[in-house]
Design a protein around this motif. Structure first.
Motif, PDB file in Angstrom:
ATOM      1  N   ASP A 211     -19.725  -7.340  -1.828  1.00  0.00           N
ATOM      2  CA  ASP A 211     -19.260  -8.683  -1.515  1.00  0.00           C
ATOM      3  C   ASP A 211     -18.303  -9.166  -2.606  1.00  0.00           C
ATOM      4  N   ILE A 212     -17.598 -10.244  -2.305  1.00  0.00           N
ATOM      5  CA  ILE A 212     -16.667 -10.798  -3.285  1.00  0.00           C
ATOM      6  C   ILE A 212     -16.811 -12.306  -3.315  1.00  0.00           C
ATOM      7  N   THR A 213     -16.403 -12.874  -4.417  1.00  0.00           N
ATOM      8  CA  THR A 213     -16.310 -14.318  -4.526  1.00  0.00           C
ATOM      9  C   THR A 213     -14.962 -14.634  -5.159  1.00  0.00           C
ATOM     10  N   TRP A 214     -14.549 -15.886  -5.059  1.00  0.00           N
ATOM     11  CA  TRP A 214     -13.213 -16.271  -5.524  1.00  0.00           C
ATOM     12  C   TRP A 214     -13.333 -17.452  -6.478  1.00  0.00           C
ATOM     13  N   ASN A 215     -12.708 -17.326  -7.651  1.00  0.00           N
ATOM     14  CA  ASN A 215     -12.675 -18.408  -8.636  1.00  0.00           C
ATOM     15  C   ASN A 215     -11.336 -19.126  -8.550  1.00  0.00           C
ATOM     16  N   ASN A 216     -11.401 -20.432  -8.361  1.00  0.00           N
ATOM     17  CA  ASN A 216     -10.197 -21.251  -8.275  1.00  0.00           C
ATOM     18  C   ASN A 216      -9.533 -21.325  -9.647  1.00  0.00           C
ATOM     19  N   VAL A 217      -8.222 -21.017  -9.715  1.00  0.00           N
ATOM     20  CA  VAL A 217      -7.530 -21.025 -11.011  1.00  0.00           C
ATOM     21  C   VAL A 217      -6.287 -21.914 -11.037  1.00  0.00           C
ATOM     22  N   PHE A 218      -5.855 -22.421  -9.882  1.00  0.00           N
ATOM     23  CA  PHE A 218      -4.664 -23.287  -9.887  1.00  0.00           C
ATOM     24  C   PHE A 218      -4.610 -24.083  -8.591  1.00  0.00           C
ATOM     25  N   ARG A 219      -4.075 -25.307  -8.714  1.00  0.00           N
ATOM     26  CA  ARG A 219      -3.814 -26.149  -7.536  1.00  0.00           C
ATOM     27  C   ARG A 219      -2.452 -26.803  -7.700  1.00  0.00           C
ATOM     28  N   SER A 220      -1.664 -26.762  -6.672  1.00  0.00           N
ATOM     29  CA  SER A 220      -0.289 -27.283  -6.730  1.00  0.00           C
ATOM     30  C   SER A 220      -0.257 -28.783  -6.458  1.00  0.00           C
ATOM     31  N   ASP A 221       0.944 -29.331  -6.496  1.00  0.00           N
ATOM     32  CA  ASP A 221       1.156 -30.704  -6.070  1.00  0.00           C
ATOM     33  C   ASP A 221       1.060 -30.795  -4.549  1.00  0.00           C
ATOM     34  N   VAL A 222       0.961 -31.999  -4.039  1.00  0.00           N
ATOM     35  CA  VAL A 222       0.880 -32.237  -2.593  1.00  0.00           C
ATOM     36  C   VAL A 222       2.249 -32.695  -2.089  1.00  0.00           C
ATOM     37  N   ALA A 223       2.744 -32.007  -1.046  1.00  0.00           N
ATOM     38  CA  ALA A 223       4.013 -32.390  -0.423  1.00  0.00           C
ATOM     39  C   ALA A 223       3.697 -33.312   0.753  1.00  0.00           C
ATOM     40  N   LYS A 224       3.911 -34.585   0.572  1.00  0.00           N
ATOM     41  CA  LYS A 224       3.509 -35.567   1.577  1.00  0.00           C
ATOM     42  C   LYS A 224       4.363 -35.478   2.843  1.00  0.00           C
ATOM     43  N   ASN A 225       3.669 -35.420   3.998  1.00  0.00           N
ATOM     44  CA  ASN A 225       4.322 -35.428   5.320  1.00  0.00           C
ATOM     45  C   ASN A 225       5.469 -34.425   5.390  1.00  0.00           C
ATOM     46  N   ASN A 226       5.158 -33.171   5.129  1.00  0.00           N
ATOM     47  CA  ASN A 226       6.211 -32.162   5.082  1.00  0.00           C
ATOM     48  C   ASN A 226       5.632 -30.825   5.536  1.00  0.00           C
ATOM     49  N   ALA A 227       6.096 -30.330   6.680  1.00  0.00           N
ATOM     50  CA  ALA A 227       5.601 -29.061   7.214  1.00  0.00           C
ATOM     51  C   ALA A 227       6.341 -27.859   6.644  1.00  0.00           C
ATOM     52  N   SER A 228       7.442 -28.104   5.939  1.00  0.00           N
ATOM     53  CA  SER A 228       8.180 -27.019   5.294  1.00  0.00           C
ATOM     54  C   SER A 228       8.422 -27.397   3.832  1.00  0.00           C
ATOM     55  N   PRO A 229       7.371 -27.477   3.056  1.00  0.00           N
ATOM     56  CA  PRO A 229       7.484 -28.006   1.696  1.00  0.00           C
ATOM     57  C   PRO A 229       8.073 -26.993   0.727  1.00  0.00           C
ATOM     58  N   GLU A 230       8.613 -27.513  -0.349  1.00  0.00           N
ATOM     59  CA  GLU A 230       8.991 -26.693  -1.499  1.00  0.00           C
ATOM     60  C   GLU A 230       8.252 -27.275  -2.689  1.00  0.00           C
ATOM     61  N   TRP A 231       7.180 -26.589  -3.065  1.00  0.00           N
ATOM     62  CA  TRP A 231       6.338 -27.125  -4.128  1.00  0.00           C
ATOM     63  C   TRP A 231       7.000 -26.972  -5.493  1.00  0.00           C
ATOM     64  N   GLN A 232       6.538 -27.788  -6.421  1.00  0.00           N
ATOM     65  CA  GLN A 232       7.083 -27.723  -7.773  1.00  0.00           C
ATOM     66  C   GLN A 232       6.783 -26.361  -8.403  1.00  0.00           C
ATOM     67  N   GLU A 233       7.679 -25.941  -9.272  1.00  0.00           N
ATOM     68  CA  GLU A 233       7.491 -24.669  -9.946  1.00  0.00           C
ATOM     69  C   GLU A 233       6.229 -24.718 -10.814  1.00  0.00           C
ATOM     70  N   ALA A 234       5.444 -23.659 -10.734  1.00  0.00           N
ATOM     71  CA  ALA A 234       4.228 -23.552 -11.533  1.00  0.00           C
ATOM     72  C   ALA A 234       4.459 -22.574 -12.676  1.00  0.00           C
ATOM     73  N   VAL A 235       4.064 -22.959 -13.864  1.00  0.00           N
ATOM     74  CA  VAL A 235       4.099 -22.072 -15.022  1.00  0.00           C
ATOM     75  C   VAL A 235       2.639 -21.747 -15.347  1.00  0.00           C
ATOM     76  N   LEU A 236       2.221 -20.542 -15.020  1.00  0.00           N
ATOM     77  CA  LEU A 236       0.809 -20.163 -15.056  1.00  0.00           C
ATOM     78  C   LEU A 236       0.525 -19.245 -16.231  1.00  0.00           C
ATOM     79  N   ASP A 237      -0.549 -19.525 -16.926  1.00  0.00           N
ATOM     80  CA  ASP A 237      -0.989 -18.670 -18.021  1.00  0.00           C
ATOM     81  C   ASP A 237      -1.575 -17.390 -17.442  1.00  0.00           C
ATOM     82  N   MET A 238      -1.067 -16.233 -17.886  1.00  0.00           N
ATOM     83  CA  MET A 238      -1.513 -14.958 -17.340  1.00  0.00           C
ATOM     84  C   MET A 238      -3.012 -14.730 -17.573  1.00  0.00           C
ATOM     85  N   GLU A 239      -3.489 -15.231 -18.683  1.00  0.00           N
ATOM     86  CA  GLU A 239      -4.901 -15.044 -19.004  1.00  0.00           C
ATOM     87  C   GLU A 239      -5.775 -15.771 -17.993  1.00  0.00           C
TER      88      GLU A 239
END
Length: 620
Positions: A211-239
């Protein structure tokens, strides 16, 4: 001294009390402080804090918090405080913050923590509860996970809910740096104004059962009322994202934001950092795109055969996929994107603990005449009538046992004695206590006392511990074989407590070299003020660290003088200092890798901390 470990903490909570009032819901976030080896005396040091989960009483925070300073053999306490974010204090609307990138709220919390360090009364966020954890106990638990009921800081106020913590080793040889990622959604819904999408990244944690489980590591911004959003660029720590493993499976989940916190999942897909980098490098012919898979058919291949509701995710060809890799002083950035990155990694001691490697403890105790008569006050085996007082044998048993016991899941330990005469014959390996294996630290202490109820005399002959060492080696081999039947590993520590010079020094040295082929470490603690030069000879590889390697041998022996340490934490740190490297050396040299990290389905919940503990959290 051994190297301190760098660890990653993932946090979640359930059934929190809603402290926001009847018409609102709390917005919890967590702060982790380090209290070191003494939770009551040491001042808390903030290690990090999580993102805010708005309108949520069962948060699964995405922030991975890194702590440093843990050393096997020494207590290491951390405290988790859960707070209800106060948007009004920042003079901002909660609804706006909930849809913004996490960095916006994080900056506000960071400023509040800094202000609190300067003025203890300044912290606008109400505390919902706290819990104290000892890192060694968490690492010794199944799956390196633990849960605890929350305690209130204020005696008259009640805290409800449970906080859970998962600890993972931070890879020393994993890729460090940042991963830049910009995603865009395409036609996520027929009606463009019907959804307000955001995406989350989860990293995979595998369970030995498959079996597997998933750990949440990032959440983006919310694109209000937009079905084709372009989310803000994320700079994620590799660790935090993948612990430096480019091929660790990631899950991208896209949901439509709901103010109530009950967000509607639109779809998801699986990928890896390496896959994202490859797509960014190759481009063209639709390779920027990944299909979102719907919840109705979660067995469909990730290859993009089925697109549910027309959903898809694209990697922005101009911005996404850049990776900054810092390894051995070499930095790659900008357009110079590696198309394939591989590395060979040596597991850490914590990796083996994460993989449910069982650390077994066996004890050998010297009952020879060198200790003096146990009936005479001041002798090494003298048992005080005041039960609150312990002799040095009892202290060594208790201090070391308390550290090692959490790593042994069944809490069963053999305790042997040597140097005693029964019916006129010397016995150099006899059972202490009524059972072959005693239970817990209390069982060890009881077994030690029970020896003095036996009809024996202390042998005046020089000490011979070879039989105990052979028994320890057999115990270690059996422990490994037993663990491997369940695809687990087992390693044993033989703690020998002795008061004097040993006989047959060269023979003892030869036996130690022979048992080095077993998964065993031998720790000898010298009790009293005798001449321990022979013991130091057994541990002479410490004088020349290259000696054992030049002879193709494994150094498994550590000698420590009890009287050199007045502090129990310093004693256990010295006693167990070499164990992590010895464990890794043994398994890695035999190509025995850690089992996949276990995430148990059912974690027992520890009771909350005692209410009379008068510790502050962030000076609150």
């Amino acid at each position: 001294m051994g190297k301190a470990a760098r660890l990653q903490l993932s946090l979640s909570a359930t059934d929190l009390m809603n402290s926001a009032g009847f018409l609102a819901m709390s917005d919890p976030f967590a702060i982790v402080t380090v209290r070191g080896d003494d939770a009551d005396k040491n001042q808390p040091i903030v290690a990090g804090f999580t993102n805010v989960c708005y309108n949520c009483l069962d948060p699964n925070w995405s922030t991975v918090i890194v702590i440093e300073g843990y050393k096997f053999g020494k207590p290491f306490f951390i405290e988790v405080g859960i707070f209800d974010f106060n948007a009004k204090a920042a003079k901002m609307r909660e609804s706006k913050l909930a849809k913004a990138a996490a960095e916006v709220t994080n900056e506000l919390i960071y400023k509040d923590i800094i202000a609190n360090q300067k003025d203890r009364k300044k912290f606008p966020h109400g505390i919902m509860g706290r819990a104290l954890f000892e890192v060694g106990e968490v690492l010794g638990s199944r799956g390196s996970s633990s849960s605890k009921c929350l305690a209130s800081l204020q005696k008259r106020k009640k805290a409800t809910g449970t906080v859970s913590i998962h600890i993972e080793s931070s890879k020393d040889e994993g890729l460090k740096g940042t991963f830049r990622l910009k995603l865009a959604g395409m036609k996520l819904a027929p009606n463009p104004r019907s959804i307000s999408p955001f995406y989350e990244l989860y990293r995979r944690v595998e369970v030995p059962t498959g079996d597997i489980t998933w750990n949440n590591v990032f959440r983006s911004d919310v694109a209000k009322n937009n079905a084709s959003p372009e989310w803000q660029e994320a700079v994620l720590d590799m660790e935090a994202l993948c612990n430096g493993d480019l091929n660790r499976t990631l899950l991208i989940k896209v949901s439509s934001h709901k103010r109530s916190g009950k967000h509607r999942v639109l779809g998801m897909c699986k990928t890896t950092v390496q896959d994202l980098v490859n797509r960014r490098c190759t481009g063209g012919n639709g390779e920027y795109y990944m299909d979102l898979l719907g919840l109705t058919d979660d067995q469909t291949s990730v290859a993009g055969i089925e697109i549910v509701e027309g959903g898809g995710i694209s990697i922005d060809p101009m911005m996404g996929g850049n990776i900054v890799v810092q390894d051995a002083g070499v930095i790659t950035k900008g357009p110079e994107i590696p198309t394939s990155i591989t590395y060979v990694e040596r597991p850490s001691f914590v990796d083996y603990l994460n993989g449910d490697c069982k650390i077994n403890l066996a004890v050998g105790i010297d009952f020879s005449a060198t200790n003096g008569s146990p009936n005479e006050a001041g002798s090494l085996h003298y048992l005080h009538s005041d039960k609150s007082k312990m002799n040095d044998y009892q202290k060594a048993l208790y201090y070391v046992g308390k550290i090692l016991a959490p790593f042994d899941h069944d809490q069963k330990f053999p305790v042997w004695g040597f140097g005693a005469k029964f019916d006129g014959k010397v016995n150099n390996c006899f059972q202490c206590g009524e059972e072959g294996e005693v239970t817990g630290v209390k069982g060890m202490m009881k077994a030690y006392k029970q020896v003095f109820q036996l009809p024996f005399t202390m042998a005046s002959e020089a000490i011979d511990m070879t039989d105990v060492i052979r028994s320890g080696a057999s115990y270690a081999s059996a422990g490994l074989q037993s663990g491997q039947q369940d695809d687990k590993l087992g390693y044993s520590i033989l703690l020998i407590l002795t008061a004097g010079a040993i006989s047959q020094v060269l023979e003892t040295k030869k036996i130690l070299e022979q048992v080095a082929e077993t998964p065993l470490s031998v720790v000898i603690v010298g009790i009293g003020n005798a001449d321990f030069s022979a013991m130091e000879f057994l541990d002479d590889d410490d004088l020349d660290p290259a000696a054992a390697k030049s002879r193709n041998e494994r150094d498994i022996t550590q000698f420590v003088r009890f009287n050199d340490y007045t502090d129990s934490n310093a004693l256990t740190e010295a006693v167990l200092d070499e164990i992590p490297d010895q464990v890794v050396d043994y398994f890695y040299s035999r190509n025995l890798m850690p089992s996949e990290m276990e995430q148990p389905d059912d974690i027992s919940v520890l009771s909350s901390d005692e209410p009379d503990k008068n510790r502050s959290f962030l000076h609150i």
